[in-house]
Scaffold this active site. Structure first.
Site, PDB file in Angstrom:
ATOM      1  N   GLU A 453      36.330  47.138  25.025  1.00 25.65           N
ATOM      2  CA  GLU A 453      35.101  46.500  24.539  1.00 25.65           C
ATOM      3  C   GLU A 453      34.023  47.513  24.197  1.00 25.65           C
ATOM      4  OE1 GLU A 453      33.904  43.570  27.402  1.00 25.65           O
ATOM      5  OE2 GLU A 453      35.533  42.233  26.841  1.00 25.65           O
ATOM      6  N   GLU A 528      42.973  41.041  27.394  1.00 22.00           N
ATOM      7  CA  GLU A 528      42.208  40.455  28.499  1.00 22.00           C
ATOM      8  C   GLU A 528      41.889  39.013  28.132  1.00 22.00           C
ATOM      9  OE1 GLU A 528      39.085  43.080  30.008  1.00 22.00           O
ATOM     10  OE2 GLU A 528      37.913  41.297  30.488  1.00 22.00           O
TER      11      GLU A 528
HETATM   12  C1  GAL Z   1      35.309  41.665  30.126  1.00 27.29           C
HETATM   13  C2  GAL Z   1      35.370  43.091  30.621  1.00 27.29           C
HETATM   14  C3  GAL Z   1      35.766  43.129  32.074  1.00 27.29           C
HETATM   15  C4  GAL Z   1      34.928  42.151  32.859  1.00 27.29           C
HETATM   16  C5  GAL Z   1      35.142  40.769  32.306  1.00 27.29           C
HETATM   17  C6  GAL Z   1      34.401  39.697  33.057  1.00 27.29           C
HETATM   18  O1  GAL Z   1      34.591  41.583  28.986  1.00 27.29           O
HETATM   19  O2  GAL Z   1      36.300  43.815  29.857  1.00 27.29           O
HETATM   20  O3  GAL Z   1      35.605  44.420  32.565  1.00 27.29           O
HETATM   21  O4  GAL Z   1      33.623  42.526  32.752  1.00 27.29           O
HETATM   22  O5  GAL Z   1      34.646  40.791  30.971  1.00 27.29           O
HETATM   23  O6  GAL Z   1      34.563  38.473  32.401  1.00 27.29           O
END
Ligand code: GAL
Length: 961
Positions: A453, A528
């Site tokens: 990100e 993710e």
């Molecule tokens: C994502 C990020 C993670 C964590 C997660 C929480 O955007 O990559 O590290 O912060 O959100 O939802």
């Protein structure tokens, strides 16, 4: 692009299951048992020795929590000396008195000892981190002189400065990479001791999660021959040719501290999983002094057994620098034979068979211990992931502990390995290259992720940065694709998806189809997803109490529930798979609630590894090789009789029937992804889900209403532990009713005692709890708490006892089996060496040992062989010493390693020992307590037959440290 993360809105299920299960059978939880797998009778697997030249440097460290101020140099002389090699001052100085520092064992996370403080950083879990100092005294044998000596720090959170013998040897600015220090040029041998000092600045943050503080991964000392195999210097790179035959190109990097060029022969052997040699080859190289060289060869492996998630067959590549005991050096590297490819339309293929990535993102963090996770606990955590049906792990968002990959190789996980900093500048590229060099032999690693990100992901600069990082990766490993975890901007004219092998989607799940249509040749995966919230054991939202229902209805605005999120992936063959955020809850990043919440709600499992409803949802979705069924919620709801109660049943069978107190209250074809829901009026008794395949019952789960808690119960993960001082396991505490049934609503304070092991942490999975994670007390949270115990050394018994007011205590005995501890550097005790000796002139008469120094006194040295001397008479030897603080307060021993001649030993004008024999022998005396300077005087008589003197070292030492 991302919706503001903190303005969140809150918008499903827990369970039990039954049926035939494999050995470490996850989830075969009895209705009355604690909701954890039954204890196993196996020891944890000890990871094989990969580098026999190393010993652990885990013990003997002293720690100071907080900065130690050093005044600036006071005058020209001090300023001059401060600028010299070896001239470090303050706590970095060789002779600094660290004796009142706290002895600690590595791995160590000092932040996990801290209280939760509202003003401390929210993302780091409201724990003050600050500055800390470590010191370690090290004795090197004179026989080590001439060897290549290397210190290896697994990782230090976060910024570290390291000194050896008063010289800075490393400045390190990432909490995730290893630090290798060539100790050789600084080393001292024999009684000339070495001092290693580490100053850690953990105020620096690299992440937005709890990062811990200090030396939280293993520390090693390697002793190698002058020509040796470099650290991370073996690359075994299995390749399959068109005819299906496998070969292993092997490259070995050698280095030399010798003063002339030396020839070297490398022998490489390939051992199959049973240890049988299947190939062997040799290669030669000449290594120039103080440079590196390479030796390469290729082994024919023919048609080996393949590595896969289901059958993780590992071969061992044994590379040996051929020589005698003093000159040989060996590494044992696990490798695996497998092909991996990503197809733009059909996802990931391992050995040409499609594998949907059922992945989790993991931070290295556990209840009680923070980021300092002992190996056995790490293995247990990964086993919990296996039980969940996980086949892939994303190391978010940093280099993992090397042991994680060792276990992943052995347990059959596919790994997305990730670096921390998105930056192609040389220092950062070094970190990325280190990661690839260290990890490229692991068959489990299938992807390199260069960022997570990054706001620059849709810019020209972002593309140029990724190009450079990908090129650096591919120069070291051209066998795996590079990915980057993008959260948006992937439709920009210049964006990072264009320069990676596999597109990684963080969330943005609704964009899968459009992106695929626009980029039909680009393979993609969710890197993710999910970010759903659940409080374990809670089945209603309570905003005021920061409690979130476990019915799988709540998710971050950028995320999705467990069920919605997986459906979007499961329905699309072109999406290689998903990585759930997260496998376990972790400290910090408390979302959606902040203070007093100190941990996340994202985990499939809570901070202790206790199952939330998410665990059963994922098992139904992900497990194919055994039938599972589970039902949520638990069935103990006093006062709610008659009220409509939602049921969520999750299963991978065809059909489920739900019965309440024997009466069928629901029946349906199973929706494996979304689960099946019913609402029934609550009535105490038994709620049961029965799963069928082809009309045959294959699994059954139930909850029985529990009564008042009357007793505690202790359930270990294993009934045996290794007596190696390292083995660690979690023990579950729950409360049971008069019928011995688990009480899911108990929130009692409990405390415990342990003998034969030590408690290294406690937890209960409540993200709102501020109870300390160290000590011997912890409340049950929704029925459960955990103590993490580390076995002592040697064979014996571990006895655990848990008590709670008004309840029958629980006791547990665990067998501690004999096990050889891993080789470790001995602890060096706190000593104060006596230097600056002076002696009186030789006199015919016995002088008074208490008399002050007078005419004819001269400087002399001790600890050296005595020169022949025919003169006879009496002499005084005298030195002054200010002993270390711990000796001043607790006393110690005055130790003279060798005294030649008859004589007496005096401390501060008092006789403390007599030596009546003239032959050289050691002499000791009790050292009195008391601060300040003390005077030691040795009276010796010299005869023509025997010269007198002090040919050995003289030290004051503490008895324990
Ligand atoms: C994502 C990020 C993670 C964590 C997660 C929480 O955007 O990559 O590290 O912060 O959100 O939802």
């Amino acid at each position: 692009m991302r919706i503001a993360r903190r303005t969140l809105l809150l918008g499903s299920a827990g369970t039990l299951l039954a049926g035939p299960l494999p050995a470490f059978a996850a989830a075969n939880r009895r209705a009355d048992g604690p909701p954890m797998p039954p204890p196993s009778d196996d020891l944890p697997q000890r990871l094989p020795v990969t580098d026999p030249s190393r010993t652990l440097l885990s013990h003997g460290w002293l720690f100071h929590d907080g900065e130690v101020e050093t005044p600036p140099p006071a005058d020209h002389e001090e300023t001059y000396m401060n600028a010299k090699a070896g001239g470090a001052r303050g706590p970095a100085a060789v002779d600094y008195d660290d004796s009142d520092w706290q002895p600690v064992q590595i791995p160590h996370d000092w932040a996990s000892f801290q209280p939760f403080v509202k003003t401390a950083n929210v993302s780091q879990g409201y724990r003050p981190r600050g500055i800390g100092w470590y010191r370690r005294t090290l004795r090197l044998d004179p026989a080590d002189n001439g060897k290549k000596l290397e210190l290896q720090f697994g990782a230090i959170a976060t910024n570290a400065t390291i000194w050896v013998n008063g010289s800075v040897v490393a400045h390190n600015f990432s909490g995730y990479n290893s630090i290798y220090v060539d100790l050789t040029p600084f080393a001292r041998y024999g009684d000339d001791l070495n001092v290693i000092v580490v100053r850690v600045d953990a105020t620096a943050m690299e992440g937005w999660w709890y990062e811990g503080a200090g030396m939280y991964r293993h520390v090693w000392l390697a002793r190698r021959p002058a020509v040796s195999i470099a650290t991370d210097g073996v690359h075994g790179d299995p390749r399959q040719d068109a005819s299906g035959q496998w070969r292993v190109p092997v490259t070995v990097t050698l280095e030399s501290i010798a003063d002339v060029a030396r020839p070297a022969t490398i022998e490489a052997r390939l051992l199959d999983p049973s240890g049988r040699e299947v190939a062997r080859g040799t290669a030669q190289a000449t290594v120039q002094p103080l440079t590196r060289g390479q030796a390469s060869l290729t082994l024919d492996a023919g048609t080996p057994q393949l590595w896969s998630v289901e059958r993780p067959q590992l071969y061992t590549l044994v590379t040996r620098l051929v020589g005698d005991t003093a000159t040989s050096d060996e590494r044992r590297t696990a490798i695996g034979f497998r092909t991996v490819r990503f197809d733009a339309n059909r996802g990931c293929f391992v050995n040409d068979r499609p594998v949907k990535l059922k992945g989790v993102c993991l931070h290295q963090d556990h209840a009680g211990v923070g980021v300092a996770i002992p190996d056995a606990l790490l293995e247990w955590r990964l086993q919990r992931m296996k039980d969940t049906g996980v086949n892939a792990i994303r190391c978010s968002h940093n280099a993992p502990a090397p042991e994680l990959l060792d276990y992943a190789d052995r347990m059959g996980f596919l790994v997305m390995n990730e670096n921390r900093q998105f930056n192609p500048a040389p220092e950062y590229l070094d970190q990325l290259e280190w990661l690839v060099r260290r990890d490229r032999n692991h068959p489990s690693v299938i992807l390199w992720s260069v960022f997570n990100e990054e706001p620059m992901q849709g810019t020209h600069a972002g593309v140029e940065m990724v190009r450079r990082m990908a090129a650096a990766v591919h120069a070291l490993d051209d066998s795996r694709p590079v990915t980057a975890a993008m959260n948006g901007l992937f439709y920009e004219p210049e964006n990072v998806s264009q320069v990676v092998g596999v597109m990684g989607f963080n969330y943005y799940q609704k964009e899968y189809d459009k992106f695929h249509a626009l980029n039909p040749t680009k393979p993609s995966t969710s890197s993710e997803d999910t970010s759903a919230f659940m409080t374990r054991g809670a089945f209603a939202n309570d905003k005021d109490a920061h409690v979130i229902s476990s019915y799988d209805t709540e998710a971050a605005p950028w995320g999705a529930t467990y069920r919605d999120g997986w459906k979007l992936i499961a329905d699309r063959p072109f999406v290689a798979g998903g990585f759930t955020w997260t496998g376990f809850d972790y400290h910090g990043e408390p979302t959606p609630y902040e203070w007093p919440t100190i941990a996340s709600f994202f985990g499939i499992l809570d901070l202790c590894g206790f199952a939330k409803t998410a665990y059963d949802i994922r098992r139904a979705q992900w497990i194919d090789d055994q039938p599972v069924v589970a039902i949520a919620p638990h069935w103990t709801w006093p006062g709610k009789e008659g009220q409509p109660t939602k049921l969520l049943v999750t299963s991978n069978a065809d059909r489920v029937v739900v019965r309440l107190n024997g009466k069928t209250v629901g029946e349906a074809a199973v929706d494996r992804i979304m689960g099946n829901e019913w609402t029934v009026p609550y009535a105490p008794g038994t709620i049961e889900a029965i799963a069928y395949r082809g009309g045959r019952e294959v699994a059954r789960a139930s909850h029985v209403t529990a009564g008042q808690p009357v007793a505690l119960r202790l359930t270990p993960a294993r009934r045996v532990m290794a007596g190696d001082g390292e083995d660690t396991q979690p023990i579950t505490i729950d409360a049971v009713d008069a019928q011995g049934r688990h009480v899911p609503t108990a929130n009692l304070a409990t405390s415990f005692t342990v003998t034969g092991a030590s408690i290294i942490g406690v937890g209960n999975g409540d993200p709102n709890s501020h109870e300390p994670e160290k000590g011997n007390a912890r409340s049950l949270f929704n029925g459960l708490a955990q103590i993490i115990v580390q076995a002592d050394t040697g064979r014996g018994r571990i006895a655990v006892r848990a008590t709670a007011p008004g309840l029958k205590p629980a006791t547990l005995t665990i067998d501690r089996l004999a096990a050889t501890p891993r080789g470790a550097e001995p602890i060096v005790r706190a000593t104060s060496q006596l230097t600056g000796w002076r002696r009186s002139p030789l006199t015919a008469d016995r002088p008074d040992p208490a008399a002050p120094e007078g005419k004819g006194w001269e400087r002399t040295s001790v600890g050296k062989p005595l020169a022949p001397d025919a003169a006879t008479g009496w002499r005084l030897y005298r030195a002054k010493v200010t002993p270390k603080k711990i000796i001043a307060t607790q006393g110690g021993t005055l130790r003279l390693d060798s005294v030649a001649g008859r004589g007496e030993l005096w401390i501060d004008g008092r006789r403390v020992a007599v030596k009546s024999n003239a032959a050289p022998a050691p002499l000791t005396a009790a050292w009195p307590t008391g601060a300040g300077e003390h005077v030691v005087t040795v009276l010796l008589e010299q005869t023509a037959a025997a010269p007198a003197g002090l040919p050995g070292m003289v030290v004051v030492e503490h008895s324990a440290r």
